[in-house]
Design a protein around this motif. Structure first.
Motif, short mmCIF file in Angstrom:
data_model
loop_
_atom_site.label_atom_id
_atom_site.label_comp_id
_atom_site.label_asym_id
_atom_site.label_seq_id
_atom_site.Cartn_x
_atom_site.Cartn_y
_atom_site.Cartn_z
N VAL A 141 0.86 -1.19 0.00
CA VAL A 141 0.00 0.00 0.00
C VAL A 141 0.89 1.24 0.00
CG1 VAL A 141 -1.71 1.32 1.31
CG2 VAL A 141 -1.86 -1.18 1.22
N MET A 142 0.74 2.08 -1.03
CA MET A 142 1.55 3.31 -1.08
C MET A 142 0.78 4.45 -0.43
SD MET A 142 2.97 5.32 -4.38
CE MET A 142 3.84 6.87 -4.21
N ASN A 143 -0.46 4.66 -0.89
CA ASN A 143 -1.31 5.71 -0.33
C ASN A 143 -2.65 5.11 0.07
OD1 ASN A 143 0.13 8.19 -0.46
ND2 ASN A 143 -0.01 8.04 -2.69
N PHE A 144 -3.30 5.73 1.00
CA PHE A 144 -4.66 5.31 1.32
C PHE A 144 -5.41 6.48 1.93
CE2 PHE A 144 -2.38 4.58 5.29
CZ PHE A 144 -3.25 5.10 6.23
N MET A 145 -6.71 6.36 1.87
CA MET A 145 -7.56 7.30 2.59
C MET A 145 -8.75 6.50 3.10
SD MET A 145 -9.29 10.86 1.52
CE MET A 145 -7.88 11.77 2.09
N VAL A 146 -8.97 6.54 4.37
CA VAL A 146 -10.09 5.79 4.94
C VAL A 146 -10.94 6.77 5.74
CG1 VAL A 146 -8.70 5.06 6.93
CG2 VAL A 146 -10.73 3.78 6.35
N GLY A 147 -12.24 6.62 5.64
CA GLY A 147 -13.11 7.54 6.38
C GLY A 147 -14.46 6.94 6.67
N CYS A 148 -15.10 7.45 7.67
CA CYS A 148 -16.49 7.05 7.91
C CYS A 148 -17.22 8.14 8.70
CB CYS A 148 -16.57 5.69 8.58
SG CYS A 148 -16.39 5.63 10.31
N ASP A 149 -18.52 8.21 8.48
CA ASP A 149 -19.36 9.16 9.21
C ASP A 149 -20.09 8.42 10.32
OD1 ASP A 149 -18.60 11.15 7.51
OD2 ASP A 149 -20.48 11.24 6.39
N LEU A 150 -19.95 8.88 11.53
CA LEU A 150 -20.67 8.29 12.67
C LEU A 150 -21.74 9.28 13.09
CD1 LEU A 150 -17.42 7.31 14.59
CD2 LEU A 150 -18.82 5.78 13.24
N THR A 151 -22.91 8.79 13.44
CA THR A 151 -23.98 9.73 13.81
C THR A 151 -24.25 9.69 15.31
OG1 THR A 151 -25.79 8.16 13.50
CG2 THR A 151 -25.09 9.42 11.58
N TYR A 152 -24.71 10.81 15.81
CA TYR A 152 -25.00 10.96 17.24
C TYR A 152 -26.29 11.76 17.43
CZ TYR A 152 -20.20 9.49 17.55
OH TYR A 152 -19.05 8.77 17.41
N ASN A 153 -26.88 11.60 18.57
CA ASN A 153 -28.10 12.36 18.93
C ASN A 153 -29.18 12.29 17.85
OD1 ASN A 153 -27.06 13.33 21.45
ND2 ASN A 153 -25.74 14.71 20.29
N GLY A 154 -29.52 11.05 17.48
CA GLY A 154 -30.59 10.84 16.50
C GLY A 154 -30.30 11.49 15.16
N ASN A 155 -29.08 11.35 14.68
CA ASN A 155 -28.62 11.90 13.38
C ASN A 155 -28.51 13.43 13.36
OD1 ASN A 155 -28.54 9.31 12.40
ND2 ASN A 155 -30.54 9.43 11.39
N ARG A 156 -28.68 14.07 14.51
CA ARG A 156 -28.53 15.52 14.53
C ARG A 156 -27.06 15.90 14.29
NH1 ARG A 156 -28.47 18.74 20.07
NH2 ARG A 156 -26.44 17.74 20.01
N ASP A 157 -26.15 15.12 14.88
CA ASP A 157 -24.72 15.40 14.77
C ASP A 157 -24.03 14.26 14.01
OD1 ASP A 157 -25.29 17.52 16.47
OD2 ASP A 157 -24.72 16.38 18.27
#
Lengths: 188, 246
Positions: free
Chosen positions: B161-177
């Motif tokens: 692996v030379m480069n990578f980008m990993v990400g994820c969105d986590l939700t809080y407070n009933g998808n408000r945040d």
């Protein structure tokens, strides 16, 4: 429909960095209006309607999913691109990053100058991005050094042409960028 | 996040994007500067490029570029800065980041100054972002030794692996945040090191879901979540790196 994309030099177009290929194009293309138009088309021509629909849905749900403004990631990723893709040398990467972070308006101009320098000298020269310490004044400048095995007679004139293009962008900014050579041989 | 000997935080940002009905007079940045210039004496401006694109089924029909000057106010050492644009305020703390208490007081100073100059009616977005640069003194590492959040390449994938980008969105407070977590490779200080950028961007994802009088509490809770998430992304072995003598 029309939609706005707000590009802030302090945050950089961070959305693009999800797709490494877009970022490669940013770095490697010459920064002219034609290239910019081509890049816009490349980025949006196939996805525009899908993207607009996505935004419309988000707005209908009263949702707002943009990234926060940030200085650091765009600079870091761009310098990594200069190193890995265009072969720039960074003897003191930490100092270069700190200089750009503390003078955030400089970043766009530096990327522009680096792109032009790579276009002009990339195939024949070693290009180094470093900090020059002026021992007399105590000042520090960001400096692009061009080094060649056998120096071209017109190297100064070619560098001057690039300086003429990017230096107006430095007006009113803190920090400075030099493009020069010290006539040393390339390190590799 | 700052309790380590070598804190990995290279930038912390708190950003407020005020709702469209918040009054915003043209001279507000000027009056803001007058109020904060003792702490933020350096005044500069940045050129921002705004792009408007008209898209159709044929692709990009036309685009328009507009240059906007945005005022920036910096502390004498240029380590803390405030950016103030139309209905937009962001506070940036660069390294060295000493403590949440320090950063929070700067956030409060900037926000309270805005509320003393105009009537904030709501927020399109509020965000708290931390950028951590993690430098490990080894040129080749097994990510799992240092991170619990990293890209997983199955046995069927071969090559380095030379480069990578990993990400994820986590939700809080009933998808408000939402907290947008991402990690990518970074530029190491030394060739013999490995470096990574871990970004935690916690933001209000629903417009006007937080009232102006509750925003300070929201920011405090956002910080708690970001701190917990950061701790959840790393292993004890990485904490040892943060505590090593330089």
């Amino acid at each position: 429909m029309a939609y706005n994309s707000f590009v802030n030099p302090l945050e950089g177009p961070r959305g693009r960095y999800r797709y490494v290929s877009y970022f490669d194009e940013d770095i490697s293309r010459f920064s002219s209006i034609n290239s910019f138009t081509r890049l816009l088309n490349d980025l949006f021509s196939n996805i525009s309607l899908e993207y607009c629909e996505f935004i419309e849905q988000k707005l209908a749900l009263n949702e707002y999913w943009q990234d926060s403004s940030s200085i650091y990631p765009a600079i870091e990723v761009s310098l990594l691109g200069l190193k890995d893709i265009l072969g720039f040398a960074f003897p003191h990467p930490g100092e270069v990053i700190d200089y750009l972070i503390q003078n955030p308006g400089l970043y766009d101009v530096v990327m522009y100058a680096c792109s032009m320098t790579a276009e002009e000298f990339g195939s024949t020269s070693e290009i180094t991005l470093d900090i020059f310490h002026d021992s007399e004044s105590g000042d520090r400048y960001l400096t692009i050094y061009v080094r060649q095995k056998k120096y071209d007679d017109d190297i100064i004139a070619r560098m001057d042409r690039i300086c003429d293009l990017y230096e107006p962008g430095l007006k009113g900014l803190s920090g400075w960028l030099l493009l020069t050579t010290d006539y040393k041989p390339p390190s590799t | 996040m700052s309790r380590y000997r070598n804190s990995p935080i290279v930038e912390a940002v708190c950003e407020f994007r005020f709702s469209a009905d918040t009054p915003w007079e043209q001279n507000l940045p000027e009056r803001f500067y007058d109020a904060v210039k003792e702490r933020f004496p350096i005044r500069e401006s940045r050129k921002e490029q705004a792009i408007q694109i008209k898209a159709s089924s044929e692709g990009v029909a036309e685009h328009r570029l507009e240059t906007i000057e945005t005022p920036i106010f910096l502390t004498g050492d240029r380590k803390v800065l405030i950016q103030i644009g139309p209905r937009r305020l962001s506070i940036h703390h660069l390294k060295p980041y000493h403590s949440w208490g320090d950063f929070k007081s700067t956030i409060n100073l900037a926000y309270d100054t805005v509320t003393s100059l105009t009537r904030v009616t709501g927020f399109d977005r509020v965000g708290l972002l931390y950028v951590d640069k993690i430098e490990i003194p080894e040129s080749s590492i097994r990510l799992a030794d240092y991170f619990t959040f990293y890209p997983h390449c199955g046995e069927g994938l071969f090559g380095d692996v030379m480069n990578f980008m990993v990400g994820c969105d986590l939700t809080y407070n009933g998808n408000r945040d939402i907290c947008r977590l991402s990690m990518t490779r970074a530029m190491p200080k030394k060739e013999s090191n490995s470096a990574y950028l871990l970004t935690t961007d916690y933001f209000l994802a629903k417009r006007n879901a937080v009232k102006p009088e509750d925003v300070t509490t929201w920011v405090e809770e956002a910080h708690k979540t970001v701190k917990t998430l950061f701790k959840g992304c790393i292993t004890e072995k990485l904490e040892e790196v943060f505590n090593m003598e330089e």
